[in-house]
Structure formats: structure tokens, C-alpha cells
Design an enzyme around this catalytic site. Structure first.
Site, PDB file in Angstrom:
ATOM      1  N   ALA A 112       0.677  -1.348   0.085  1.00  0.00           N
ATOM      2  CA  ALA A 112       0.046   0.223   0.031  1.00  0.00           C
ATOM      3  C   ALA A 112       1.014   1.126  -0.114  1.00  0.00           C
ATOM      4  O   ALA A 112       1.996   1.354   0.509  1.00  0.00           O
ATOM      5  CB  ALA A 112      -0.995   0.050   1.263  1.00  0.00           C
ATOM      6  N   GLY A 114       0.500   1.299  -3.457  1.00  0.00           N
ATOM      7  CA  GLY A 114       0.427   0.669  -4.601  1.00  0.00           C
ATOM      8  C   GLY A 114       1.253   1.383  -5.821  1.00  0.00           C
ATOM      9  O   GLY A 114       1.219   1.053  -6.873  1.00  0.00           O
ATOM     10  N   LYS A 116       4.544   0.717  -6.128  1.00  0.00           N
ATOM     11  CA  LYS A 116       5.525  -0.105  -6.748  1.00  0.00           C
ATOM     12  C   LYS A 116       4.712  -1.461  -7.351  1.00  0.00           C
ATOM     13  O   LYS A 116       5.008  -1.794  -8.452  1.00  0.00           O
ATOM     14  CB  LYS A 116       6.310  -1.084  -5.549  1.00  0.00           C
ATOM     15  CG  LYS A 116       7.050   0.152  -4.816  1.00  0.00           C
ATOM     16  CD  LYS A 116       8.547   0.072  -5.161  1.00  0.00           C
ATOM     17  CE  LYS A 116       9.323   1.068  -4.349  1.00  0.00           C
ATOM     18  NZ  LYS A 116       8.587   2.027  -3.613  1.00  0.00           N
ATOM     19  N   GLU A 134      -1.036  -6.362   1.664  1.00  0.00           N
ATOM     20  CA  GLU A 134      -0.664  -5.137   2.719  1.00  0.00           C
ATOM     21  C   GLU A 134      -1.183  -5.712   4.045  1.00  0.00           C
ATOM     22  O   GLU A 134      -2.239  -6.129   4.198  1.00  0.00           O
ATOM     23  CB  GLU A 134      -1.547  -4.024   2.211  1.00  0.00           C
ATOM     24  CG  GLU A 134      -1.526  -2.868   3.379  1.00  0.00           C
ATOM     25  CD  GLU A 134      -0.187  -2.493   4.073  1.00  0.00           C
ATOM     26  OE1 GLU A 134       0.924  -2.202   3.187  1.00  0.00           O
ATOM     27  OE2 GLU A 134      -0.118  -2.326   5.161  1.00  0.00           O
ATOM     28  N   ASP A 178       9.318  -3.739  -0.046  1.00  0.00           N
ATOM     29  CA  ASP A 178       9.476  -2.220   0.236  1.00  0.00           C
ATOM     30  C   ASP A 178       9.071  -1.799   1.644  1.00  0.00           C
ATOM     31  O   ASP A 178       7.989  -1.606   2.019  1.00  0.00           O
ATOM     32  CB  ASP A 178       8.565  -1.525  -0.624  1.00  0.00           C
ATOM     33  CG  ASP A 178       8.719  -0.108  -0.962  1.00  0.00           C
ATOM     34  OD1 ASP A 178      10.056   0.608  -0.660  1.00  0.00           O
ATOM     35  OD2 ASP A 178       7.852   0.779  -1.146  1.00  0.00           O
ATOM     36  N   CYS A 231      13.063   3.831   2.286  1.00  0.00           N
ATOM     37  CA  CYS A 231      13.216   5.150   2.048  1.00  0.00           C
ATOM     38  C   CYS A 231      13.980   5.747   3.167  1.00  0.00           C
ATOM     39  O   CYS A 231      13.517   7.080   3.650  1.00  0.00           O
ATOM     40  CB  CYS A 231      12.014   5.945   1.634  1.00  0.00           C
ATOM     41  SG  CYS A 231      10.555   5.651   2.842  1.00  0.00           S
TER      42      CYS A 231
HETATM   43  N1  SAM Z   1       5.582  -0.128  -1.530  1.00  0.00           N
HETATM   44  C1  SAM Z   1       4.432   0.913  -1.244  1.00  0.00           C
HETATM   45  C2  SAM Z   1       4.302   1.907  -2.616  1.00  0.00           C
HETATM   46  O1  SAM Z   1       5.384   1.734  -3.406  1.00  0.00           O
HETATM   47  O2  SAM Z   1       3.405   2.424  -2.597  1.00  0.00           O
HETATM   48  C3  SAM Z   1       4.916   1.778  -0.283  1.00  0.00           C
HETATM   49  C4  SAM Z   1       4.992   0.649   1.059  1.00  0.00           C
HETATM   50  S1  SAM Z   1       5.372   1.505   2.447  1.00  0.00           S
HETATM   51  C5  SAM Z   1       7.102   1.748   2.289  1.00  0.00           C
HETATM   52  C6  SAM Z   1       5.529   0.063   3.693  1.00  0.00           C
HETATM   53  C7  SAM Z   1       4.359  -0.487   3.871  1.00  0.00           C
HETATM   54  O3  SAM Z   1       4.771  -1.612   4.812  1.00  0.00           O
HETATM   55  C8  SAM Z   1       3.192   0.172   4.491  1.00  0.00           C
HETATM   56  O4  SAM Z   1       2.165   0.007   3.604  1.00  0.00           O
HETATM   57  C9  SAM Z   1       3.256  -0.520   5.882  1.00  0.00           C
HETATM   58  O5  SAM Z   1       1.619  -0.653   6.246  1.00  0.00           O
HETATM   59  C10 SAM Z   1       3.347  -1.959   5.649  1.00  0.00           C
HETATM   60  N2  SAM Z   1       4.134  -2.556   6.957  1.00  0.00           N
HETATM   61  C11 SAM Z   1       3.912  -1.729   8.145  1.00  0.00           C
HETATM   62  N3  SAM Z   1       4.277  -3.034   9.164  1.00  0.00           N
HETATM   63  C12 SAM Z   1       4.639  -3.850   8.429  1.00  0.00           C
HETATM   64  C13 SAM Z   1       4.972  -5.434   8.853  1.00  0.00           C
HETATM   65  N4  SAM Z   1       5.150  -5.444  10.135  1.00  0.00           N
HETATM   66  N5  SAM Z   1       5.015  -6.331   7.949  1.00  0.00           N
HETATM   67  C14 SAM Z   1       4.704  -5.938   6.654  1.00  0.00           C
HETATM   68  N6  SAM Z   1       4.418  -4.979   6.144  1.00  0.00           N
HETATM   69  C15 SAM Z   1       4.232  -3.898   6.973  1.00  0.00           C
END
Ligand code: SAM
Length: 454
Positions: A112, A114, A116, A134, A178, A231
């Protein structure tokens, strides 16, 4: 913008860090805007003013000045995605680190909202599967909306914990992590995040990143590709994780070729390779990426037994008026009909049995007494047959449609049809002799009123 001194101190010594340039940039008003076009819907950037290409992505473009995306119907039609440019480097990792000449099974684990996922979808060869996951339930709605807007047929949106994927050992050819991170790379965009930064949160993120990776790695095939990104600039979330993946997880680093003119800083950590994006060196935000190959696999591949039933002949006939049926199979879940690509039927079915799937393929509509009430997702899918009426709306009327305001039916054919702008479907409407029923989803409607300069 005041950057914490402990933060600046922690960056000293990192390759490519230039303290004065970095601080100056964060004090300046400079912002970079970039979008990535959807090759399934358009082939050229739909902006006439000032755009240049993002060097590491064939679909990425910088825009200057920043237009109003809210009042551009093509944005709502899924013709492009507004995405930070550095993240588009994923394209290089996939092109150089995976075999894109054959159908692949890909997992975007932290997906999320979305960015990537939509990018990966544009890069995958035909008949590939993309599982877009997600874990945080409240963030899945926007992910699903973006997948639908993109018009993809080959995506399953899931809401699982990384560890849940261990029931699919060796299933994926590519996994993208990511990872959630301390977010320092986005300070320029989101100065409020600066207050949340601490060495403690970096440590916490680093440990969480390791846990996520260790949990999901069993689902990667032998010889499969892992792409890891953050990031954050912090070495604890970047170089240390690469080193840990190579040593403790026994992965093999993949070196990616980059053009020195791009300004990306390559780093080598033992046998692993990483790529850091500094906003004072290139047009983009702070970002870090590394790619790996898995040497060996543990666990047995999952055996598939069909469970979900496809529709009866009569029901399928009811759909034929609304959807191009070639290569699709139709499955009903609680009265809602989903179209699954024939080639992905087995994978989608297996996922539906094992994972918490929120969305898959194209939600086509509801069948009521052998009549289909078409869904919004179908309108955006690119699967509409020629006989479905498309009403070409002017920009002004398209905005009114997207705001769910009244539209004058004068000059339009009556009946169920797609509201379109510049040939791009926006959603459904039913034109009656003296009014229009607007079926654009309420939760997606434009709420903002237009300012005179927008
Ligand atoms: N890939 C997305 C994009 O390009 O739009 C951005 C992703 S963001 C950097 C990281 C995501 O990891 C968030 O949506 C967050 O909710 C999720 N996240 C948080 N804790 C997590 C966990 N323990 N395991 C997996 N995902 C997690």
C-alpha cells in the site's frame, strides 16, 4: 526545516553524503514532481508543458510545474500514477535481476498504497501473477482502488502477515519488500516526519525489517529474486540489512548496472550490492535498494487441489454482453462475479484457499436472475466489448461526473453506458430521458471544489 543534529551525525561517512548540499536542499523550497504512465492505457505522457524523462524508468516523467491532478480526468481513469522518481529504480532491479522473458509469480509484500505494485504490473510479461499484499487492513482500501484504477487483471490483493506466506513454500519467482522504515528519505516532502525520527526508531525498524524478510523468504523459489528497498538513509536499515541477507540468510547479491550520469551511489557490503539515492545528487527523494538471488529452498512446493467453482453456461452467457471473454474464467464469491485470467486460475484459486484475498482479477459485477449489474472495476479494466456505449464527455462534464454532480442528459443515448474522457472510461452511468444516474463510487468522488487557477 530543522534536521536533528544526531540524524546528520548518523549520516556522516556514508558514501555520497554531502552535508552542506544535503542541508541546503532541505532548507530550500525545491520539490520534484514525477508521474509514471500506464502503458496499458496510454503510450505518451498526457501533459504538454515541461516534462522530462526519469532516466532509470521508461514510463517515468518529471513534471514542472506540478499540475492539479485532482482535476485531471485522466488521473482518475488510471492513465498515470503520481510517484516519487527514485522508487522507479525498481524497474532496473526487475529488468536486470529477474527473467522477464517468461510468466512470473511475483509478491509485492508491503504494497500500500500501490506505487510499486502498479509499476511492477506494467513491467511483467503476459500471464504473470502479481500478489499485492498489505498487512495493515486500513491501508488495503487505497491499494485495491489503485489496482482497479490501473485496469489490471492479473493482481490479487491480500491482507496477510509476512509469516502467513510460509504456507506457499517456494511459490514466488520474485519477492519485493519495500519495507516500513524510519522514513528519513521523505523529510523534504513531509517535514512533520522529522519529529518522529530517533536512533531508537531506526533500531526498531531495522529489527522489524529483518523479521519481515526472514518470515517471507521461505515463499521465494530457489534461484528466485528478492528486491529490498527503504526510503531511509540509515545504514542500520540499508547496508546492515544487505549484509545480514547475504550472510545470515545465505542470499547472493545481484549487481545492477547504473549510468554514472544518473547520480545514484552504488555501495558494496560484503558480497551484496546496494544503490543509494541522495536528493542533492539527483532529482528524486532519498531511497535505497538492493537485489538478491536465493540459492536454495527449504520446504515442499504446495500441492494444488481445485476448490472454487466457475459459473454455469447460462450465467456465462449473461456476462458476454459486458466483457471480452477470451482467456477468462468466471468465479462467484457471495454473488459477486470475478473474472480470472485462464492462465492464472490455479494460482488465484490456491491463493483464495490459503490467504486472505480481498480482491483478484477483475470484479465484473453482480448476477441477479441471470442479469449482470456491472461493477466499476469492469469499466476501468480495458475488457469492455465494442457494443458497450461509451459517452465521450467534455473535460468540464467529466469533472462533474467525477464529483457526482448532476449532468444534463441532452444529446446522450439512453441506457447503461460508460462515461469516458478522451476515450478513457471513468465509470458507469445510466442515462434516462430526463436525468442521469451516476454510478461513480461515492468513496472515490472528487470532494474538492475547483479553484479558479486549477
Ligand atoms: N510499496 C508501497 C508503494 O510503493 O506504494 C509503499 C510501502 S511503505 C514503504 C511500507 C508498507 O509496509 C506500508 O504500507 C506499511 O503499512 C507496511 N507494513 C507496516 N508494518 C509491516 C509489517 N510488520 N510487515 C509488513 N508490512 C508492514
Amino acid at each position: 526545516m530543522q534536521l536533528p543534529s544526531r540524524f546528520i551525525h548518523s549520516l556522516r561517512g556514508l558514501p555520497g553524503f554531502d552535508e552542506a548540499a544535503f542541508i541546503d536542499l532541505h532548507h530550500s523550497e525545491a520539490q520534484v514532481t514525477s508521474v509514471r504512465i500506464n502503458p496499458c492505457k496510454i503510450s505518451e505522457i498526457p501533459f504538454t508543458r515541461g516534462h522530462t524523462s526519469v532516466p532509470w524508468s521508461r514510463y517515468g516523467h518529471y513534471l514542472s510545474p506540478r499540475p492539479s491532478f485532482t482535476f485531471d480526468p485522466l488521473f482518475h481513469a488510471g492513465c498515470y500514477y503520481v510517484q516519487e522518481a527514485s522508487s522507479m529504480f525498481l524497474e532496473q532491479a526487475l529488468q536486470q535481476g529477474a527473467d522477464l522473458s517468461r510468466p512470473l509469480k511475483v509478491l509485492d509484500l508491503c504494497a500500500a498504497p500501490g506505487g510499486k505494485t502498479t509499476h511492477i504490473q506494467s513491467l511483467l510479461p503476459a500471464n504473470s501473477l502479481l500478489v499485492s499484499n498489505e498487512v495493515i487492513r486500513s491501508r488495503t482500501a487505497v491499494l485495491k482502488d489503485n489496482v482497479i484504477k490501473w485496469g489490471a487483471h492479473n493482481v490479487a490483493v491480500t491482507n496477510n502477515d509476512p509469516a502467513d506466506f510460509s504456507v506457499l513454500p517456494g511459490f514466488f519467482d520474485v519477492i519485493i519488500v519495500d519495507a516500513p522504515c524510519s522514513g528519513s528519505g521523505l523529510f523534504r516532502r513531509d517535514p512533520e516526519a522529522i519529529g518522529e525520527w530517533s536512533e531508537g526508531s531506526v533500531e526498531l525498524c531495522s529489527r522489524r525489517q529483518q523479521r519481515i524478510l526472514a518470515d517471507v523468504l521461505p515463499a521465494l523459489k530457489e534461484g528466485g529474486t528478492l528486491v529490498y528497498s527503504t526510503c531511509s538513509y540509515s545504514k542500520e536499515e540499508d547496508e546492515y540489512i544487505l549484509k545480514w541477507l547475504a550472510e545470515a540468510m545465505d542470499l547472493e547479491g545481484i549487481e545492477l548496472a547504473t549510468d554514472p550520469r544518473w547520480g545514484i551511489v552504488p555501495v558494496k557490503e560484503g558480497t551484496a550490492f546496494g544503490y543509494r539515492f541522495w536528493p542533492h545528487r539527483l532529482e528524486g527523494e532519498g531511497f535505497f535498494m538492493g537485489a538478491f538471488r536465493k540459492k536454495a529452498v527449504t520446504g515442499k512446493p504446495e500441492r494444488y487441489r481445485p476448490v472454487n467453482k466457475t459459473l454455469s453456461g447460462k450465467e456465462t452467457v449473461a456476462l458476454s454482453r459486458w466483457i471480452l471473454m477470451e482467456g477468462l474464467r468466471f468465479v462467484a464469491f457471495g454473488g459477486r462475479i470475478y473474472s480470472w485470467p485462464e492462465a492464472l486460475y490455479e494460482s488465484f484459486d490456491l491463493l483464495a484457499q490459503k490467504m486472505k484475498v480481498l480482491y483478484s482479477g477483475v470484479l465484473t459485477g453482480e448476477l441477479i436472475r441471470n442479469k449482470l449489474i456491472p461493477d466499476h472495476a469492469l469499466a476501468l479494466s480495458g475488457l469492455l466489448p465494442g457494443q458497450v456505449i461509451r459517452a465521450g464527455l467534455s473535460r468540464e462534464t467529466a469533472i462533474r461526473y467525477l464529483q457526482r454532480k448532476e449532468i444534463d442528459p441532452e444529446g446522450l443515448q439512453t441506457g447503461w453506458q460508460v462515461a469516458a474522457f478522451a476515450g478513457q472510461p471513468l465509470g458507469w452511468m445510466n442515462v434516462l430521458p430526463n436525468r442521469i444516474n451516476n454510478y461513480y463510487p461515492k468513496e472515490l468522488r472528487i470532494l474538492k471544489e475547483r479553484a479558479p487557477d486549477e
